[in-house]
Design a protein around this motif. Structure first.
Motif, mmCIF file in Angstrom:
data_model
loop_
_atom_site.group_PDB
_atom_site.id
_atom_site.type_symbol
_atom_site.label_atom_id
_atom_site.label_comp_id
_atom_site.label_asym_id
_atom_site.label_seq_id
_atom_site.Cartn_x
_atom_site.Cartn_y
_atom_site.Cartn_z
ATOM 1 N N ALA A 1 19.593 53.587 100.984
ATOM 2 C CA ALA A 1 20.226 54.456 101.986
ATOM 3 C C ALA A 1 19.099 55.287 102.598
ATOM 4 C CB ALA A 1 21.296 55.332 101.325
ATOM 5 N N ASP A 2 19.145 56.617 102.436
ATOM 6 C CA ASP A 2 18.004 57.456 102.803
ATOM 7 C C ASP A 2 17.077 57.487 101.598
ATOM 8 O OD1 ASP A 2 19.148 57.974 105.234
ATOM 9 O OD2 ASP A 2 20.200 59.760 104.522
ATOM 10 N N GLY A 3 16.204 56.497 101.517
ATOM 11 C CA GLY A 3 15.439 56.277 100.294
ATOM 12 C C GLY A 3 16.204 55.325 99.391
ATOM 13 N N VAL A 4 15.860 55.305 98.138
ATOM 14 C CA VAL A 4 16.489 54.399 97.175
ATOM 15 C C VAL A 4 17.166 55.219 96.083
ATOM 16 C CG1 VAL A 4 16.103 52.542 95.504
ATOM 17 C CG2 VAL A 4 14.775 52.595 97.630
ATOM 18 N N THR A 5 18.427 54.878 95.809
ATOM 19 C CA THR A 5 19.159 55.499 94.708
ATOM 20 C C THR A 5 19.229 54.506 93.555
ATOM 21 O OG1 THR A 5 20.481 56.774 96.259
ATOM 22 C CG2 THR A 5 21.315 56.588 94.016
ATOM 23 N N MET A 6 18.998 54.977 92.341
ATOM 24 C CA MET A 6 18.959 54.087 91.176
ATOM 25 C C MET A 6 19.884 54.605 90.076
ATOM 26 S SD MET A 6 15.756 52.987 88.710
ATOM 27 C CE MET A 6 15.430 54.669 88.183
ATOM 28 N N GLN A 7 20.725 53.695 89.599
ATOM 29 C CA GLN A 7 21.531 53.966 88.407
ATOM 30 C C GLN A 7 20.886 53.206 87.253
ATOM 31 O OE1 GLN A 7 25.419 52.134 87.925
ATOM 32 N NE2 GLN A 7 26.273 54.073 87.201
ATOM 33 N N LEU A 8 20.301 53.955 86.303
ATOM 34 C CA LEU A 8 19.529 53.360 85.219
ATOM 35 C C LEU A 8 20.344 53.367 83.933
ATOM 36 C CD1 LEU A 8 16.538 52.354 84.605
ATOM 37 C CD2 LEU A 8 16.225 54.609 83.584
ATOM 38 N N THR A 9 20.451 52.181 83.311
ATOM 39 C CA THR A 9 21.134 52.057 82.024
ATOM 40 C C THR A 9 20.166 51.448 81.023
ATOM 41 O OG1 THR A 9 23.196 51.645 83.215
ATOM 42 C CG2 THR A 9 23.179 51.188 80.857
ATOM 43 N N VAL A 10 20.006 52.108 79.871
ATOM 44 C CA VAL A 10 19.055 51.676 78.851
ATOM 45 C C VAL A 10 19.806 51.369 77.562
ATOM 46 C CG1 VAL A 10 16.974 52.270 77.556
ATOM 47 C CG2 VAL A 10 17.290 53.160 79.869
ATOM 48 N N ARG A 11 19.503 50.210 76.962
ATOM 49 C CA ARG A 11 20.051 49.861 75.651
ATOM 50 C C ARG A 11 18.914 49.488 74.723
ATOM 51 N NH1 ARG A 11 25.607 46.230 76.423
ATOM 52 N NH2 ARG A 11 26.802 47.841 77.530
ATOM 53 N N SER A 12 19.051 49.907 73.455
ATOM 54 C CA SER A 12 18.045 49.594 72.460
ATOM 55 C C SER A 12 18.701 49.579 71.094
ATOM 56 C CB SER A 12 16.908 50.625 72.505
ATOM 57 O OG SER A 12 15.978 50.387 71.471
ATOM 58 N N ASP A 13 17.965 49.047 70.111
ATOM 59 C CA ASP A 13 18.478 49.079 68.741
ATOM 60 C C ASP A 13 18.138 50.393 68.045
ATOM 61 O OD1 ASP A 13 15.784 48.810 68.427
ATOM 62 O OD2 ASP A 13 15.854 46.862 67.418
ATOM 63 N N ASN A 14 17.491 51.319 68.773
ATOM 64 C CA ASN A 14 17.129 52.622 68.220
ATOM 65 C C ASN A 14 17.490 53.695 69.248
ATOM 66 O OD1 ASN A 14 15.507 55.032 67.635
ATOM 67 N ND2 ASN A 14 14.467 53.770 66.106
ATOM 68 N N PRO A 15 18.314 54.697 68.883
ATOM 69 C CA PRO A 15 18.730 55.706 69.868
ATOM 70 C C PRO A 15 17.565 56.518 70.410
ATOM 71 C CG PRO A 15 19.401 56.340 67.630
ATOM 72 C CD PRO A 15 18.920 54.942 67.552
ATOM 73 N N GLU A 16 16.532 56.777 69.593
ATOM 74 C CA GLU A 16 15.388 57.546 70.060
ATOM 75 C C GLU A 16 14.602 56.781 71.119
ATOM 76 O OE1 GLU A 16 13.220 58.460 66.524
ATOM 77 O OE2 GLU A 16 14.256 60.390 66.268
ATOM 78 N N VAL A 17 14.525 55.448 70.948
ATOM 79 C CA VAL A 17 13.824 54.632 71.934
ATOM 80 C C VAL A 17 14.564 54.665 73.262
ATOM 81 C CG1 VAL A 17 13.101 52.286 72.505
ATOM 82 C CG2 VAL A 17 12.750 53.166 70.192
ATOM 83 N N SER A 18 15.883 54.560 73.224
ATOM 84 C CA SER A 18 16.670 54.649 74.458
ATOM 85 C C SER A 18 16.417 55.976 75.156
ATOM 86 C CB SER A 18 18.160 54.494 74.157
ATOM 87 O OG SER A 18 18.440 53.225 73.607
ATOM 88 N N GLU A 19 16.330 57.030 74.385
ATOM 89 C CA GLU A 19 16.130 58.358 74.961
ATOM 90 C C GLU A 19 14.751 58.493 75.599
ATOM 91 O OE1 GLU A 19 16.387 63.082 73.613
ATOM 92 O OE2 GLU A 19 16.727 61.479 72.147
ATOM 93 N N VAL A 20 13.721 58.004 74.916
ATOM 94 C CA VAL A 20 12.374 58.161 75.453
ATOM 95 C C VAL A 20 12.186 57.326 76.713
ATOM 96 C CG1 VAL A 20 11.187 56.319 74.163
ATOM 97 C CG2 VAL A 20 9.959 58.404 74.752
ATOM 98 N N ILE A 21 12.817 56.149 76.800
ATOM 99 C CA ILE A 21 12.709 55.318 77.998
ATOM 100 C C ILE A 21 13.457 55.980 79.160
ATOM 101 C CG2 ILE A 21 13.294 53.084 79.027
ATOM 102 C CD1 ILE A 21 10.989 52.908 77.079
ATOM 103 N N ALA A 22 14.663 56.469 78.907
ATOM 104 C CA ALA A 22 15.445 57.101 79.964
ATOM 105 C C ALA A 22 14.777 58.383 80.455
ATOM 106 C CB ALA A 22 16.855 57.397 79.462
ATOM 107 N N SER A 23 14.215 59.171 79.545
ATOM 108 C CA SER A 23 13.583 60.429 79.952
ATOM 109 C C SER A 23 12.255 60.192 80.664
ATOM 110 C CB SER A 23 13.347 61.308 78.718
ATOM 111 O OG SER A 23 12.471 60.671 77.800
ATOM 112 N N ALA A 24 11.636 59.031 80.451
ATOM 113 C CA ALA A 24 10.367 58.746 81.117
ATOM 114 C C ALA A 24 10.544 58.675 82.620
ATOM 115 C CB ALA A 24 9.779 57.439 80.593
ATOM 116 N N VAL A 25 11.681 58.114 83.073
ATOM 117 C CA VAL A 25 11.939 58.011 84.511
ATOM 118 C C VAL A 25 12.238 59.383 85.088
ATOM 119 C CG1 VAL A 25 13.389 56.946 86.270
ATOM 120 C CG2 VAL A 25 12.789 55.685 84.201
ATOM 121 N N GLY A 26 12.979 60.189 84.351
ATOM 122 C CA GLY A 26 13.322 61.512 84.836
ATOM 123 C C GLY A 26 12.105 62.399 84.949
#
Length: 870
Positions: free
Chosen positions: A845-870
């Motif tokens: 649209a005006d730039g790019v909008t992204m909906q990011l979904t992360v899955r992992s076998d470790n909840p901490e890994v999911s968190e660190v990957i998701a927070s890296a983008v933020g």
């Protein structure tokens, strides 16, 4: 008489016309004894000398003693005044690099060089400069100066060409001859002028101002030699590139003026120089394209070939600029020279419109059988580009490719066609079933095992996703019955993939796998037994884990980990999570004969396994375990500084090793005890390994070992880096230190960033959907981001993939034209063996909008990957 003539003609056609093809080196060297006869036997000596030259030019190598004996025997031929026997000059040039004591012939060569016979003087100069070493170049300086300005063009050219060779070893000597070379530049002989300009540029090429002055003088004067003008055009084009001068510069005006020269070679050279300039626009190219268009209708085949080859290169980058030549190119399709016809058709395929595709396909069919496989591959690559450019014409192109696939040809040609069909299938889902049908028909009669295995693998990947997957089972099972063991084993694996993804076919697949368990080959039986056992459980988790997305270990790393496990306590189970996964296979790059070869000076980056072997040989790093990942080299200094440092980050289970490759670019300094001091919040250096000594222009490495913080959210950060060393002044020539004392010094480097990418390894997932469902939503995290700095979906896909360091699955990194929304699937393995999958839904649209979904076998890994983008 007629019969004997026919026999001679037949012998010539069969290759019997070469009287030297069956010669033996030993017998020829024995025949060389004839050189020692007195008086010289001219006829026999000439014949033997020719044999020796033939053997040397065919790559035959002589031992030092053989070469020395032949060399000294050859020098006896100087006793004869026969012109033909001066072939010995060529022999001396060929043998001087192998034979010993060749300097002894200097007096004879000097005598011929200064004699009155011009036919002797030129070859004597060439031979003398080959045998004279660096220490004796001053001795021949006077003779060379006289030869450069000699009235005989052959002598002058020989001297100038020899100057180019001497320049490699003694540049300072040749620089003293500049005035003579400039005088030769005004010669009336076209070759002397050409060679003089080459030497003059060689002398001044390191001084850009001197080259600019030389070019300015020569472009304002009129050189007579078309060869010299061609060389001047190349020098001018290089200056334009280096100065980044535009089309308004005086040098560019010179190139355009050469388009109106009377010599065709000069016109072509100028046109070629203009079209190969990197920053030329379509308007700048127009005059050169017009000239090349005229050459397309030339009666000379060489001009037609040169023009169409150059236009083919231009069409790769600026196809619209070549569109005006399409009519002339179509006329060349019927050219008697099939190389010209091939280049014409491939150029048309790059520049033609969608409406001309059908007509071009008919033209291809008419001449395809008359060209070699090499040119057929060029045509296939052009068809691939056309198919990607015009998706609506893929049906026509696929039919043409299918006909070519059924025709005669070697493995590289058939592989190129199959790769093109696979590319069309991957690019256009609507063409998938038609393409698979063509490939299924082909493997029924395919004689190439590697190609058959590749196509069967494609069937296993794409077949289960079609509307009627059962129709492909027959083609796959036929391979089990009719083919060799390698193809049978691949077919068994593909049958298992059909059974894993198509519930309706599972019972039938189990029956077929039972039959395969009776195969005569161990590999086929083992695979059939393994897959039958997994599928018979009907457990979706097992099927996903061991058939659709099986473990992919790097085998050398697995072997190293097993050896280390056996050396320690084996009471506990072997942990596969510590073994790095194998990197995804590199995507196939289409080769093109027009692309330049890679430069030899480009550094080849070592592979993961080379790094692992290198680090495991350092005692301080033995206990770290398997190497998880190595980063690409990161430059910590500017390009041309006194000290050059680059950093490579090696990630292990609980540690990071920073490898600093250092280069000293100062020839008057010797660096000792070289180390890099790194500091950062939460990061401590456990071990620092300095480089003991760093001489001029030599690469040395120092290391820093950092434990990774236990808090997974604190495993990224910025480290300051400082190069510390002891300096000792030394002699610039010998490199020996002037004194035993030195002084301590340091040099500030760029910061070292440790990011999420350093903890994530790319991983291939042949079936992303199955892996996504297997992980489940237990550790799922989802967030929405506005990527305002990115203006296109392509840019967003590239940046996200690089930032997270993961591998795009299901070809989701390819975005069809005209789409405003796209979903990117990424797969990776986090340090410690934790699987990570990412789904990024992108909207433009005006730039790019992204909906990011992360899955992992470790909840901490999911968190660190998701927070890296933020």
């Amino acid at each position: 008489m007629i019969g004997s003539f026919k026999q001679m003609k037949k012998d010539e056609e069969d290759g019997g016309g070469n009287p030297y093809h069956s010669m033996d080196k030993t017998s020829v060297l024995q025949e060389a004894r004839v050189f020692n006869e007195t008086p010289v036997n001219v006829k026999r000596s000439t014949h033997v000398l020719t044999k020796i030259l033939y053997l040397l030019n065919q790559g035959e190598s002589l031992a030092t003693k053989e070469a020395t004996d032949a060399f000294f025997a050859m020098t006896k031929l100087f006793q004869s005044n026969d012109l033909v026997l001066r072939l010995c000059y060529l022999g001396i040039k060929e043998l001087c690099a192998v034979a010993e004591d060749t300097i002894i012939v200097t007096s004879s060569l000097t005598k011929d060089m200064t004699g009155r016979e011009d036919q002797y003087r030129a070859p004597a100069i060439r031979a003398l400069c080959r045998i004279t070493d660096v220490c004796h170049h001053d001795a021949i300086e006077r003779y060379m100066k006289q030869a450069i300005v000699d009235r005989a063009p052959g002598v002058s050219s020989a001297a100038l060409v020899s100057c180019r060779h001497i320049m490699k070893d003694s540049p300072d000597v040749v620089k003293r001859w500049v005035s003579e070379v400039q005088e030769a530049l005004s010669s009336d002989c076209v070759m002397v002028q050409f060679h003089a300009l080459g030497v003059l540029h060689q002398i001044r090429k390191s001084d850009k101002l001197a080259v600019t002055k030389m070019v300015s003088k020569l472009t304002s004067s009129s050189l007579r030699s078309p060869y010299a003008i061609c060389l001047l055009i190349r020098i001018v084009a290089r200056l334009i590139e280096e100065d980044e001068a535009g089309a308004d510069s005086r040098l560019f005006d010179f190139l355009e003026s050469m388009l109106r020269h009377k010599a065709e070679m000069v016109i072509y050279e100028a046109a070629n120089a203009i079209v190969t300039l990197r920053k030329s626009s379509a308007r700048d190219l127009a005059p050169a394209i017009s000239v090349l268009q005229l050459f397309l209708s030339s009666p000379k085949p060489t001009l037609r070939f040169a023009a169409v080859r150059t236009l083919s290169k231009v069409a790769m980058t600026q196809p619209n600029a070549v569109t005006a030549c399409n009519l002339d190119l179509e006329n060349l399709i019927q050219d008697v020279n099939r190389s010209i016809a091939t280049l014409a058709i491939t150029t048309l395929l790059k520049t033609g419109s969608e409406g001309s595709v059908d007509r071009l396909m008919k033209s291809i069919s008419s001449f395809l059988n008359d060209i070699s496989d090499e040119f057929k591959i060029v045509v296939v690559e052009a068809l691939r580009a056309l198919a990607l450019k015009y998706p609506r014409k893929q049906a026509v192109l696929m039919g043409q490719l299918a006909d070519m696939l059924r025709s005669e040809g070697g493995l590289p040609y058939k592989e190129a066609i199959a790769s093109t069909i696979i590319t069309i299938i991957e690019d256009n889902p609507e063409a998938k079933e038609k393409g698979l049908d063509h490939l299924c028909e082909f493997i029924e009669d395919c004689e190439h095992t590697t190609l058959a295995v590749r196509i069967i693998h494609l069937l296993g990947r794409e077949g289960p996703r079609t509307r009627q997957p059962a129709r492909y089972i027959r083609f796959v099972y036929n391979r089990v019955i009719l083919e060799n063991a390698a193809v049978r084993a691949a077919a068994v694996s593909v049958l298992a993939k059909f059974g894993a993804q198509c519930d309706s076919l599972l019972n039938n697949i189990l029956v077929l796998l039972q039959r395969c368990m009776m195969d005569t080959e161990d590999e086929v039986r083992d695979r059939a037994t393994y897959y039958h056992a997994v599928l018979a459980t009907r457990d979706s988790s097992l099927i996903n884990q061991y058939i659709l997305n099986p473990p992919q270990f790097a085998l050398p790393s697995l072997e190293r980990a097993l050896v280390q496990y056996l050396r320690n306590d084996t009471s506990g189970p072997f942990d596969t999570h510590t073994v790095p996964t194998a990197p995804p296979p590199q995507e196939e790059k289409t080769s093109n004969i027009m692309e330049p070869a890679p430069r030899p000076e480009e550094r080849i980056i070592p592979t993961h396994e080379k790094y692992a072997e290198m680090l495991s040989a350092i005692p301080q790093f033995v206990h770290l375990g398997p190497l998880f990942k190595s980063s690409v080299p990161l430059e910590l200094t500017e390009a041309e500084t006194e000290y050059m440092v680059r950093c490579i980050k090696h990630t292990f289970q609980n540690h990071i090793v920073l490898q600093f490759d250092c280069t000293n670019t100062l020839n008057d300094q010797l660096l000792e005890r070289v180390s890099v001091v790194v500091e950062g919040d939460g990061w401590d250096v456990e071990v620092s390994l300095p480089c003991p000594s760093l001489p001029y222009s030599q690469l040395g490495s120092c290391y820093a070992l950092l434990p990774i913080p236990e808090d997974i959210m604190a495993t990224t950060g910025t480290l300051s880096a400082t190069l510390k060393f002891k300096v000792r002044d030394c002699d610039p020539v010998t490199g020996e230190p002037d004194t035993d004392e030195g002084y301590e010094d340091d040099y500030t480097l760029e910061d070292v960033e440790i990011t999420v990418v350093d903890h994530v390894q790319r991983a291939a997932r042949s079936n992303f959907a199955a892996g996504w469902e297997e992980l489940g939503a237990t550790n799922e995290l989802e967030d929405t981001f506005a990527l305002s700095a990115m203006s296109t979906l392509e840019e967003a896909v590239t940046q996200i993939t690089q930032f997270l360091g993961m591998h795009p699955c299901d070809r989701s990194d390819r975005i069809p034209e005209g789409k405003s929304a796209h979903t990117l699937y990424l797969a990776g393995t986090y340090r410690g063996g934790h699987e990570v999958l990412v789904r990024a839904k992108l909207a433009l649209a005006d730039g790019v909008t992204m909906q990011l979904t992360v899955r992992s076998d470790n909840p901490e890994v999911s968190e660190v990957i998701a927070s890296a983008v933020g």
